[in-house]
Design a protein around this motif. Sequence first.
Motif, mmCIF file in Angstrom:
data_model
loop_
_atom_site.group_PDB
_atom_site.id
_atom_site.type_symbol
_atom_site.label_atom_id
_atom_site.label_comp_id
_atom_site.label_asym_id
_atom_site.label_seq_id
_atom_site.Cartn_x
_atom_site.Cartn_y
_atom_site.Cartn_z
ATOM 1 N N GLY A 107 0.804 -1.219 0.000
ATOM 2 C CA GLY A 107 0.000 0.000 0.000
ATOM 3 C C GLY A 107 0.827 1.254 0.000
ATOM 4 N N ASN A 108 2.151 1.136 -0.205
ATOM 5 C CA ASN A 108 3.006 2.307 -0.324
ATOM 6 C C ASN A 108 3.039 2.787 -1.768
ATOM 7 O OD1 ASN A 108 3.723 2.315 2.447
ATOM 8 N ND2 ASN A 108 5.236 0.700 2.063
ATOM 9 N N ALA A 109 3.584 3.980 -1.982
ATOM 10 C CA ALA A 109 3.454 4.626 -3.297
ATOM 11 C C ALA A 109 4.585 4.300 -4.263
ATOM 12 C CB ALA A 109 3.369 6.147 -3.110
ATOM 13 N N ASN A 110 5.801 4.045 -3.739
ATOM 14 C CA ASN A 110 6.967 3.950 -4.616
ATOM 15 C C ASN A 110 7.004 2.601 -5.334
ATOM 16 O OD1 ASN A 110 9.542 4.123 -5.806
ATOM 17 N ND2 ASN A 110 10.268 5.423 -4.119
ATOM 18 N N PRO A 111 6.940 2.591 -6.655
ATOM 19 C CA PRO A 111 6.977 1.327 -7.390
ATOM 20 C C PRO A 111 8.393 0.807 -7.624
ATOM 21 C CG PRO A 111 6.686 3.123 -8.939
ATOM 22 C CD PRO A 111 6.728 3.744 -7.567
#
Length: 956
Positions: free
Chosen positions: A661-665
């Motif tokens: 659920g974090n943003a950094n891919p």
Amino acid sequence: MSKKKNGANIPIASKKIGCRLWKSGKALKTTAGVSVITLGSIALALAVNANAASPTVKSAFPPPPSDTTVNWENDKPLYYEIDQTGKEHPKPQLLLGDKTTPAWCLGLGVPLPNNSIPAQQSKKNEILNKLTDEQIAVLNNVQYLGRKAGDLEGYAEAQHATYKLLDEAGDSVNQTKDVIVKDNTLLHDANKIKTGADNLIKEAKKMRELPSFNNQTIQIIQGVPKKITNTKGVLGNFPYVKVNIDGVKQVISGNDLTITADATSKLGVQKKAITFVNKDGGISPSDLPYTLYSTDGDDTGTLSQTVTATQDPSTATATVNINVIGLGEFTLSKSSTNDAFSKAMMDGAEFTAYTTSDDKPVKLSDGQDGYPITVTHGTSADKTNLVLKMGKDGLVGAKNLDKLKKYYAKETKAPAGFALNAKKIPITFDKDSKFNADDSNYQDNVSVQDIPTGSVSGTKVDADTKTTTPQGIGNLKNVTYGAFWEDGTPMKWSDGLTDETENSTENLPITLTAGTKVNDTNVEFKVDDKSNFGFQNIPLVKNKTRFYLQETATSPGYSLFTKKIWVDLSETNHVNVDTNDFDESGIKAEDKAAAIQIIFDKAQDVNGSLPGMNGAGFEGQPIDGNKEKTVKVTSGPGTDANGFQVNGLTVFDGKANIAAGNANPDGLAVANWKFVEINPPKGTVAINPFTLKSAIKSDKNGHPVSYHFVFTDDVTHQTIMESDVDASKLVDNNIALKVNLGTMVDKAKLPTIKTKAHSADGDQIIQIKEVSKTTRMYDDATFINVEKGDQIFSYLHRIVTDKDGKITDKIVKTLNFVADDETVKTQKHRFETTADTTKDLDIPEGATVTYVFTEDDFDGNSNPKTDEPKAKHDDLKDQDQTLTVEKEKPTTPSSSTPPSTPEKSSKPIYNIIIPNTGAKVAGYLTALGVMLLGAVSFITYKWFKKSKKEDEGSVK
């Protein structure tokens, strides 16, 4: 008969005229085709509900033969006609020589010669000469409908209807008064013939009836469908439609005709714009009847019988005229000459509309029929002419102008503070004009606009979250941008617009609206505390509407993004009411957060070897202000740096980060993390947790210089790895650290099993009352480290020990169980089964019987038939696992009383024997007692054996 051309009728196809041969003053009959009839000088092609397709000629029936006889049989009349004198006239069916094509008599009571006489064609017969074209057309249609019916009744009905029509026209010598049938007639229902004849006449006349809108002029507004309803209900009789005007379309639905004229259609009244025909290949009334035969008489038909044969119905034609009206609407917008003025300052300007052809003002009374000229924007400033006063919206406009004309608008009064603009603003309407369905007008939008200035505003955001909230321990402060023209030269603060209007010396330099200047010469700035930036008064002259922004310094925790952010401040951009500029607002200047990728191998120490272990669960837990979410991964198969397939590969990367659920891919955000093994593989102990500490070094301007990373074992406090990364490597690359921590080793942990066996009453002795074929036995197992999914097997052994100590072991029951959540939680399970203990009565003297439970624990993925268990509890001498059975010594009968025969239901008596397992005995027998007991037991045993054979099966 002779054929005439009639220019008033609608064509179907090319005329086809047969050759006429004249002999002895008589014309032999030849087949005539359908005439070409022209409308003006243009031949029309018709199609069924279509606008362009040209159909081929289709006839309802084949044409009659060119030269033939007329055949009938007087002795086979269909019915009798009664004339005005009461005379009966037999009416057989007349057929031409092909014996297929029906023909009808025109004269009632005029006898025919015998049917061997060749039929001859007469010129226009006297009977027909007295009829109008419409009467002949109806007569033709009656006979066509009779032929279409195709039976004797249809023929008879058409014959009777023919006589009735001639009577109605006053064109007969003998009139029909009634119809009768007799025993010799082929038809037997006179009323049906009469009723059918009346219906034929009605239908034939209906075929000649034209739609209610025939020859009417319909007003059409270009672009607006107009629906007309045919109130007579006969539109379905006219399937062949031709539109004669370009740009006009028609659609027929039931009795509704919908006409639409597009922008290309000619305006004004158009005669015969649409033509409707009832029959493709039909014949005009002036050419009827289609075929006429006169037998053995002169051309007048007075001395001979006259018959007719038809092929097609008569042609009925309708037309519609249209009056096409085109409406035009214009909207004029006026904007400021520079960024100092808004549209609201145009309030009060007045514009007058003129006709281009004569430069005269358009009058308010110049509107078209039913559509007066109406103001749409602004207000009317004159009672006679179209003069429009502009409001604060900077718009004026009007509708319902004549679309065919050309106009122009000119400013006749300037707003306060502006010079009068005498430029003519053309207003025209054509096929490309946009159509406004709300008011049925074609639109022309025009504008008066000087060179504007522009402004730019935007926000620095995280490229992943699209917000100003940073990831990890980074921030979005002090990011710096520069502005550059399209050719790459820097934009200067002094490049602002200079107002070159006469008598004006005002200068408008480029100024910031958000952010902080970095350079006094070139347009370079930092974002403000809210990550916003903006500047205005950008001159948009000489095609300089395109420029770009480029990042020159980034913020801690982020990579430098050098991609050009293009800005196009063309006149299509919206006006910013705060700056009075054409504005490119809402720019999202994005930077990628720096990312960390971590990999290591999960393994187990097996005799010095380190095989990879799949299925180990790990968490990356945010600590020390890190607001990211916990990242979970599981060790598994993968490919190492050398391209080899390995097990136990554990990867904290962008995929795992997104899944959490974090943003950094691209990986974990640069921050402080703790890594914990939360789900060690079965039979192993988790590795020590370890911590990653991240630190950022910045310069005096707040821009990142370097990153420092340290991995530490939380138990031993030893440094696992330490690394420094220069910020200059994070230019268009956000991977700050990509590290392989090597191999992490787990220690093995094995499960254990302890059990306690007991009978139904809770002890380890099988009491006499418990002996049966289904004696219940229990084994309470207690585990350590048993895991969910483990396959646990319990085996019940029956062990017989003879008097010499020889042991016979046999597994009599096998129980299996799969450990569930409750088992893992309690680490306990009860095994329950039954066994047949009655057979234990047959054991030899001196032998003993015990029942022993043993257990095996297999991994959930193991094959119990081939694999070794990971835990065992299989000591057959373990008294906790053992149940014991012992016989009770029977009572010796007195010597005076012989032993009685046991009843059928008598059972053996058992006594409890406690094996040598450390249990205490309440008393001890003396040696003599033992000897006496042995003798008594032997006698009792012999008696019991005999009784058992007699009463076998009584023990349960």
